[in-house]
Design a protein around this motif. Structure first.
Motif, mmCIF file in Angstrom:
data_model
loop_
_atom_site.group_PDB
_atom_site.id
_atom_site.type_symbol
_atom_site.label_atom_id
_atom_site.label_comp_id
_atom_site.label_asym_id
_atom_site.label_seq_id
_atom_site.Cartn_x
_atom_site.Cartn_y
_atom_site.Cartn_z
ATOM 1 N N CYS A 18 -3.743 -26.385 -12.441
ATOM 2 C CA CYS A 18 -4.366 -27.682 -12.714
ATOM 3 C C CYS A 18 -3.353 -28.710 -13.193
ATOM 4 N N LEU A 19 -2.269 -28.254 -13.802
ATOM 5 C CA LEU A 19 -1.253 -29.182 -14.299
ATOM 6 C C LEU A 19 -0.302 -29.617 -13.191
ATOM 7 N N PHE A 20 0.426 -28.652 -12.609
ATOM 8 C CA PHE A 20 1.428 -29.065 -11.631
ATOM 9 C C PHE A 20 0.782 -29.609 -10.357
ATOM 10 N N GLN A 21 -0.424 -29.144 -10.021
ATOM 11 C CA GLN A 21 -1.082 -29.674 -8.835
ATOM 12 C C GLN A 21 -1.603 -31.089 -9.053
ATOM 13 N N THR A 22 -1.996 -31.421 -10.275
ATOM 14 C CA THR A 22 -2.336 -32.820 -10.564
ATOM 15 C C THR A 22 -1.119 -33.704 -10.347
ATOM 16 N N VAL A 23 0.046 -33.262 -10.833
ATOM 17 C CA VAL A 23 1.274 -34.037 -10.618
ATOM 18 C C VAL A 23 1.553 -34.171 -9.126
ATOM 19 N N TRP A 24 1.478 -33.065 -8.379
ATOM 20 C CA TRP A 24 1.724 -33.136 -6.934
ATOM 21 C C TRP A 24 0.768 -34.124 -6.263
ATOM 22 N N ASN A 25 -0.493 -34.101 -6.668
ATOM 23 C CA ASN A 25 -1.467 -35.014 -6.071
ATOM 24 C C ASN A 25 -1.117 -36.471 -6.331
ATOM 25 N N VAL A 26 -0.758 -36.779 -7.567
ATOM 26 C CA VAL A 26 -0.441 -38.168 -7.909
ATOM 27 C C VAL A 26 0.831 -38.616 -7.190
ATOM 28 N N VAL A 27 1.849 -37.741 -7.176
ATOM 29 C CA VAL A 27 3.116 -38.095 -6.521
ATOM 30 C C VAL A 27 2.929 -38.322 -5.024
ATOM 31 N N THR A 28 1.996 -37.603 -4.413
ATOM 32 C CA THR A 28 1.789 -37.713 -2.966
ATOM 33 C C THR A 28 0.582 -38.595 -2.609
ATOM 34 N N SER A 57 11.605 -31.471 -13.902
ATOM 35 C CA SER A 57 12.170 -32.094 -12.697
ATOM 36 C C SER A 57 11.592 -31.509 -11.421
ATOM 37 N N ASP A 58 11.522 -30.171 -11.321
ATOM 38 C CA ASP A 58 10.982 -29.561 -10.103
ATOM 39 C C ASP A 58 9.530 -29.959 -9.877
ATOM 40 N N VAL A 59 8.762 -30.071 -10.956
ATOM 41 C CA VAL A 59 7.350 -30.434 -10.819
ATOM 42 C C VAL A 59 7.231 -31.808 -10.171
ATOM 43 N N PHE A 60 7.963 -32.776 -10.686
ATOM 44 C CA PHE A 60 7.891 -34.132 -10.150
ATOM 45 C C PHE A 60 8.575 -34.258 -8.788
#
Length: 200
Positions: free
Chosen positions: A45-55, A158-161
């Motif tokens: 839920c954390l890293f996928q939220t970041v992936w969603n916002v970045v993309t 860094s990898d998350v973003f």
């Protein structure tokens, strides 16, 4: 690019990014009210939220559940954990998502039966987060008194973003990493998935 910012600025960006997921904020708030020992909201839920916002996707897209870990080694019985799970079920009722609450002090009791490999007993919630299949996933957030966010990110952000999935070969089996990475890449094709290191 956020992943190249100094760490303190990445932390500010993380809070801002995660705050775009209203369900995540509600889970954080309700989890804090349970007052579980050493708890964190963690995992996809954390890293996928970041992936969603970045993309440029909706913040909650593709997130199947919200994981709350806690650590209580005073009573390792299933009955003690189940009592917490039932209290959590009431606390998280009427949310538009599934919330899973687990006592990480008990994982070694069932891990081998489920995954086929033994698990060394965790000594803390942080140790449990350290064992995720990808270092990118090693991330936890909780609310402390006064609403302050506590972030646990042993491998940085860094990898998350930067949408990089990096293996964590010490605790995790290769097949678990590769299966998870393949599933994530189907939903987020922008990801860069790094290979399992040779010889591991």
């Amino acid at each position: 690019m956020t992943g190249r910012l100094p760490l303190d600025e990445q932390l500010v960006a993380l809070k801002s990014t995660l705050s775009r997921n209203e369900t995540l904020l509600e889970v954080l708030d309700r989890a804090a009210s349970l007052d579980l020992p050493g708890w964190y909201l963690t995992a996809g839920c954390l890293f996928q939220t970041v992936w969603n916002v970045v993309t440029d996707r909706l913040p909650g897209a593709g997130i199947k559940d919200y994981d709350v870990f806690y650590f209580d080694d005073r009573d390792l019985s299933w009955e003690a954990e189940d009592a917490v799970i039932q209290a959590a079920r009431a606390a998280f009722s009427r949310l538009p998502a599934e919330v899973e609450v687990r006592n990480e002090a008990r994982v070694h009791l069932w891990y081998e039966q489920k995954f086929g490999v033994p698990c060394t007993p965790h000594t803390s919630t942080e140790a449990a987060i350290d064992s995720f299949a990808a270092t990118t996933c090693c991330l936890g957030v909780r609310l402390e008194r006064g609403g302050r966010w506590r972030v646990y990110a042993p491998h940085g952000l860094s990898d998350v973003f930067n949408l990089v999935v990096r293996p964590n070969p010490v605790p995790a089996p290769r097949e678990v990493y590769e299966a998870k990475a393949a599933r994530w890449q189907r939903h987020w094709p922008e990801l860069t998935v790094l290979d399992w290191p040779a010889g591991r």
